[in-house]
Design an enzyme around this catalytic site. Structure first.
Site, PDB file in Angstrom:
ATOM      1  N   THR A  69       0.768  -1.280   0.173  1.00  0.00           N
ATOM      2  CA  THR A  69      -0.360  -0.056  -0.679  1.00  0.00           C
ATOM      3  C   THR A  69       0.298   1.511  -0.093  1.00  0.00           C
ATOM      4  O   THR A  69       0.393   1.936  -0.995  1.00  0.00           O
ATOM      5  CB  THR A  69      -1.094   0.347   1.324  1.00  0.00           C
ATOM      6  OG1 THR A  69      -2.172  -1.189   0.936  1.00  0.00           O
ATOM      7  CG2 THR A  69      -1.884   1.195   1.385  1.00  0.00           C
TER       8      THR A  69
ATOM      9  N   HIS B 156      -3.030  -2.279  -5.977  1.00  0.00           N
ATOM     10  CA  HIS B 156      -2.733  -3.035  -5.995  1.00  0.00           C
ATOM     11  C   HIS B 156      -3.548  -3.925  -6.566  1.00  0.00           C
ATOM     12  O   HIS B 156      -5.012  -2.946  -5.746  1.00  0.00           O
ATOM     13  CB  HIS B 156      -2.382  -3.705  -4.854  1.00  0.00           C
ATOM     14  CG  HIS B 156      -2.038  -3.436  -3.637  1.00  0.00           C
ATOM     15  ND1 HIS B 156      -3.804  -3.695  -2.578  1.00  0.00           N
ATOM     16  CD2 HIS B 156      -1.766  -2.939  -2.428  1.00  0.00           C
ATOM     17  CE1 HIS B 156      -3.527  -3.759  -1.707  1.00  0.00           C
ATOM     18  NE2 HIS B 156      -3.063  -2.574  -1.346  1.00  0.00           N
TER      19      HIS B 156
END
Length: 399
Positions: free
Chosen positions: A72, A238
């Site tokens: 992240t 992602h």
């Protein structure tokens, strides 16, 4: 004389072009939104009405490749700096900096410490060039330095609808106070994907909620008096993949504690620091560990753009597909995770955009997420230094 006249005409035309370009960008807005962990194929798999409508009104990519590792903080900061994690310094969600003798973690105040953050975030660049900016929770936006003009200290309890309404209010401020670049972050569907898995019924429910919110945001922006001047860009950091409790590796069980310095396990990837004289012992031991791949930092494949930053330390270890790295064998594993090879399909992210700068109803191929930075800079008419991202990767999306 004719040559001089031609040169003068060319120079005048150049000046006019630059002046016209800067004037046209003066009334341009960019709202950059991230939905954490929103996998590239969710919109198609779940037939999401709102994201698919945004794609028809603008452009979308088949997928957007995250930077390595597909975690992240490294990827959100890559998007707003145009730099790979190895170059901007946030090499994982948790890491140790030997020079500072301090650790970075999302659960401590270190996440607000600008000493860990390299690069020049897009909001910094904009503010330096007279463009007002604001951010609602984008990772890296609430550090003690390098902050947008308006920012929020992270508080996950603030409802998603409140975040959207706040952004809309920012765009209704008097012109002299109004931000032209806004970044907005949502921590879902990442949390739900971790807990239950990417294609679970629980995650589907959350994904549909996020899609509905994107539709509401898009509609509210369109209804503003400046709606036709706003470029909405929706991304994720992602993807997500399934993991299970019968596929885990307690990698530290294969290594002697006296060999190791920093050794935090951040499933499914970790950096390992060797004590002096212990690299060969660690290398030989890691060769015997099942279901992993590993590299000495100097030998990480070039396509990862990873391993040169001293925060990566001596070894990079990644679990193989479907497997998890755990601290102990008794640690339970369930749901989903991310962090694997950024070429893997289930690690891929999303990119959707609509607005006056973008073409309409066009799909484009995959590109690297660091190229979002020069794209935004171009739309806003900002001058930027050379970064890892390439405008040529994304320029064909623009009118």
């Amino acid at each position: 004389m004719r040559k001089f006249t031609t040169q003068l005409l060319s120079f005048t035309l150049l000046l006019f072009t630059v002046f016209s370009y800067s004037q046209s960008n003066k009334d341009t807005y960019v709202v950059l939104v991230s939905m954490d962990g929103f996998r590239w194929d969710y919109a198609k798999h779940f037939k999401l009405q709102n994201l698919n409508q945004i794609a028809k009104e603008g452009v979308h990519a088949k997928s957007m490749r995250p930077s390595y590792p597909s975690k992240t903080f490294p990827n959100h900061y890559a998007i707003v700096t145009g730099l790979y994690p190895d170059h901007h310094g946030i090499i994982n969600n948790v890491f140790y900096d030997a020079a500072l003798n301090e650790s970075f973690s999302l659960s401590t105040n270190a996440k607000n410490d600008s000493r860990f953050f390299g690069g020049n975030p897009i909001w910094n660049v904009a503010e330096q060039q007279g463009v007002k900016t604001a951010s609602f929770f984008w990772p890296g936006s609430d550090t003690d330095k390098k902050r947008p003009g308006i920012y929020k200290d992270y508080d996950e309890k603030i409802p998603f609808e409140t975040r959207i309404d706040t952004v809309v209010k920012w765009l209704q401020l008097p012109e002299k106070q109004r931000p032209h670049l806004i970044t907005l972050y949502f921590d879902e569907p990442d949390h739900t994907g971790h807990d239950f898995g990417p294609l679970s019924s629980e995650n589907e429910k959350m994904i549909r909620k996020m899609d509905l919110l994107m539709g509401q945001l898009s509609s509210k922006l369109d209804q503003l008096p400046i709606g036709k001047q706003i470029n909405l860009i929706i991304v994720s950091d992602h993807g997500m993949t399934d993991i299970s409790n019968d596929k885990k590796v307690a990698v530290l069980d294969y290594l002697k504690p006296e060999w190791l310095g920093y050794k935090a396990v951040i499933n499914p990837i970790m950096s390992l620091q060797a004590k002096p004289g212990c690299q060969d012992s660690i290398f030989k031991a890691l060769k015997k560990v099942p279901h992993i791949k590993f590299w000495q930092s100097s030998e990480v494949p070039r396509r990862f753009h990873y391993g040169s930053n001293p925060r990566v330390h001596d070894f990079v270890i990644e679990a193989k597909k479907g497997y998890s790295l755990v601290t102990t064998k008794t640690q339970n594993v369930k749901g989903g995770t991310h962090g694997y090879d950024n070429r893997r399909k289930d690690m891929q992210a999303i990119f959707y955009a609509k607005g006056p700068a973008f073409k309409v109803n066009k799909e484009f191929g995959s590109f690297q997420n660091v190229s979002v930075y020069p794209l935004i800079a171009h739309i806003l008419g900002l001058k930027i230094e050379e970064v890892d991202g390439k405008f040529s990767e994304v320029s064909n999306m623009l009118k």
